[in-house]
Write a protein that holds these residues in place. Structure first.
Motif, PDB file in Angstrom:
ATOM      1  N   SER A 182      35.504  38.626  48.209  1.00 15.65           N
ATOM      2  CA  SER A 182      35.925  36.796  47.335  1.00 15.65           C
ATOM      3  C   SER A 182      36.997  36.978  46.046  1.00 15.65           C
ATOM      4  O   SER A 182      37.158  36.389  45.590  1.00 15.65           O
ATOM      5  CB  SER A 182      34.754  36.449  46.858  1.00 15.65           C
ATOM      6  N   ASN A 183      37.477  38.733  46.252  1.00 17.14           N
ATOM      7  CA  ASN A 183      38.260  39.017  44.700  1.00 17.14           C
ATOM      8  C   ASN A 183      38.889  39.924  45.389  1.00 17.14           C
ATOM      9  O   ASN A 183      39.423  41.135  45.051  1.00 17.14           O
ATOM     10  CB  ASN A 183      36.991  39.586  43.628  1.00 17.14           C
ATOM     11  N   PRO A 184      39.683  39.475  46.503  1.00 21.56           N
ATOM     12  CA  PRO A 184      40.763  40.034  47.003  1.00 21.56           C
ATOM     13  C   PRO A 184      42.274  40.327  45.560  1.00 21.56           C
ATOM     14  O   PRO A 184      42.853  40.019  44.824  1.00 21.56           O
ATOM     15  CB  PRO A 184      42.496  39.608  48.175  1.00 21.56           C
ATOM     16  N   LEU A 219      26.899  46.691  37.953  1.00 22.25           N
ATOM     17  CA  LEU A 219      26.268  45.843  37.654  1.00 22.25           C
ATOM     18  C   LEU A 219      24.908  45.073  38.257  1.00 22.25           C
ATOM     19  O   LEU A 219      23.093  45.450  37.350  1.00 22.25           O
ATOM     20  CB  LEU A 219      26.550  45.829  36.282  1.00 22.25           C
ATOM     21  N   LEU A 220      25.278  45.082  38.859  1.00 25.81           N
ATOM     22  CA  LEU A 220      24.038  43.503  39.262  1.00 25.81           C
ATOM     23  C   LEU A 220      23.293  44.703  40.539  1.00 25.81           C
ATOM     24  O   LEU A 220      22.432  44.068  40.431  1.00 25.81           O
ATOM     25  CB  LEU A 220      24.975  42.935  40.707  1.00 25.81           C
ATOM     26  N   ASN A 221      23.327  45.460  41.119  1.00 26.04           N
ATOM     27  CA  ASN A 221      22.675  46.317  42.377  1.00 26.04           C
ATOM     28  C   ASN A 221      21.703  46.926  41.113  1.00 26.04           C
ATOM     29  O   ASN A 221      20.653  47.362  41.145  1.00 26.04           O
ATOM     30  CB  ASN A 221      23.369  47.559  42.547  1.00 26.04           C
ATOM     31  N   SER A 264      33.692  46.604  41.116  1.00 30.33           N
ATOM     32  CA  SER A 264      33.392  47.734  41.569  1.00 30.33           C
ATOM     33  C   SER A 264      32.026  47.865  40.562  1.00 30.33           C
ATOM     34  O   SER A 264      30.736  47.916  40.298  1.00 30.33           O
ATOM     35  CB  SER A 264      33.970  49.018  41.415  1.00 30.33           C
ATOM     36  N   GLU A 265      32.607  47.773  38.829  1.00 29.78           N
ATOM     37  CA  GLU A 265      31.531  47.469  37.950  1.00 29.78           C
ATOM     38  C   GLU A 265      30.796  46.897  38.046  1.00 29.78           C
ATOM     39  O   GLU A 265      29.845  46.853  37.425  1.00 29.78           O
ATOM     40  CB  GLU A 265      32.520  47.717  36.300  1.00 29.78           C
ATOM     41  N   ALA A 302      30.207  35.780  43.613  1.00 26.62           N
ATOM     42  CA  ALA A 302      31.022  35.719  43.090  1.00 26.62           C
ATOM     43  C   ALA A 302      32.086  37.459  42.978  1.00 26.62           C
ATOM     44  O   ALA A 302      33.278  36.841  42.748  1.00 26.62           O
ATOM     45  CB  ALA A 302      30.545  35.305  41.604  1.00 26.62           C
ATOM     46  N   TYR A 303      31.359  38.502  42.791  1.00 30.78           N
ATOM     47  CA  TYR A 303      32.244  39.794  42.388  1.00 30.78           C
ATOM     48  C   TYR A 303      31.580  40.504  43.466  1.00 30.78           C
ATOM     49  O   TYR A 303      31.954  41.357  43.209  1.00 30.78           O
ATOM     50  CB  TYR A 303      31.355  40.341  41.116  1.00 30.78           C
TER      51      TYR A 303
END
Length: 276
Positions: A254-256, A266-268, A261-262, A249-250
């Motif tokens: 998927s977000n042209p 956070l996911l990483n 990046s934030e 999703a992030y």
């Protein structure tokens, strides 16, 4: 060794000039949306100049005190093949040039250079002359129209996410004239629905992540590795699914046009904390 270009008269006037018009047509279908296409008219410009040019290579030499000559005809090209730049020396004369190379003991590069030095001034003269004709000017206008059409179609498809379809042709003709306002309105509405759906999906994914992460923090005493036994493996599989869903999703792809990046940072960190 030298090149000779001899002007000769042809018997017939050519009638296979450029088309005189671009014509639009409408294709109606019950299976796919109706659309507008284009073609060139069958009526073409006549080409009244009856000239052609015979290109040949010559070599003079002495044998037993007498002057002799070798001559190799490379090709004969008509006036309009030079005028509309459809003539290519390699396509028209390569096999004959190679025969001359063997007989004259020289390189093909040398013969091509020899011919082109003689041919280029003639090409420039003929093409400048042709550029003053109505046929050339109409052809250039056709090129402008079709190029602008291709650019407009690409921009339209990029704007509405309809790449690979003929959505533009369902609304506009080749001249850029809007022929079907209703279909354009439908495409715009479909695009807005898609944008709204994607925005809602991202918001739902964010809430899903926040709720899941909050619940995990309340029910966990530390890193994922602190949960033991069978429950550990089952929870780990669930958390992996959470991570994959949120990463998709992030992800930037998927977000042209949007900076995520934030969220990805956070996911990483969550991936590390959960031991995935």
């Amino acid at each position: 060794m030298y090149c000779v270009i001899q002007e000769i008269e042809t018997r017939r006037m050519q009638k296979n000039g450029y088309p005189k018009r671009i014509e639009t047509y409408f294709t109606e279908s019950n299976v796919i949306p109706s659309y507008y296409g284009y073609c060139y008219s069958t009526e073409r410009f006549e080409r009244p100049i009856k000239k052609a040019y015979r290109i040949s290579i010559h070599e003079s030499y002495r044998e037993a005190g007498r002057i002799k000559k070798k001559q190799f005809v490379v090709c004969t090209v008509n006036y309009y093949s030079i005028a509309d730049d459809s003539f290519n020396l390699y396509d028209w004369g390569d096999s004959r040039i190679n025969i001359a190379v063997d007989a004259l003991c020289c390189s093909s590069e040398f013969l091509y250079d020899l011919i082109e030095k003689k041919l280029n001034p003639l090409k420039e003269h003929i093409q400048a002359e042709f550029a003053q004709t109505e046929e050339f000017k109409v052809h250039e206008e056709h090129e402008r129209i079709t190029t602008l059409y291709a650019v407009s179609k690409a921009e339209f498809n990029e704007r509405y996410g309809t790449v690979g379809s003929n959505a533009y042709d369902q609304c506009y003709d080749v001249f850029g004239v809007l022929q079907n306002p209703q279909r354009l309105k439908e495409i715009e509405e479909e695009y807005l629905e898609k944008i709204n759906y994607e925005q809602k999906s991202r918001e739902q994914s964010r809430r899903y992540y926040e709720d899941s992460y909050s619940n995990y923090n309340r029910n966990s005493s530390g890193s994922f590795g602190s949960v033991g036994g069978q429950r550990n493996e089952e929870s780990k599989a669930t958390l992996k699914q959470f991570y994959r869903t949120l990463s998709k999703a992030y992800h930037p792809d998927s977000n042209p046009g949007k900076d995520t990046s934030e969220e990805m940072k956070l996911l990483n960190q969550i991936k590390i904390d959960w031991g995935l």
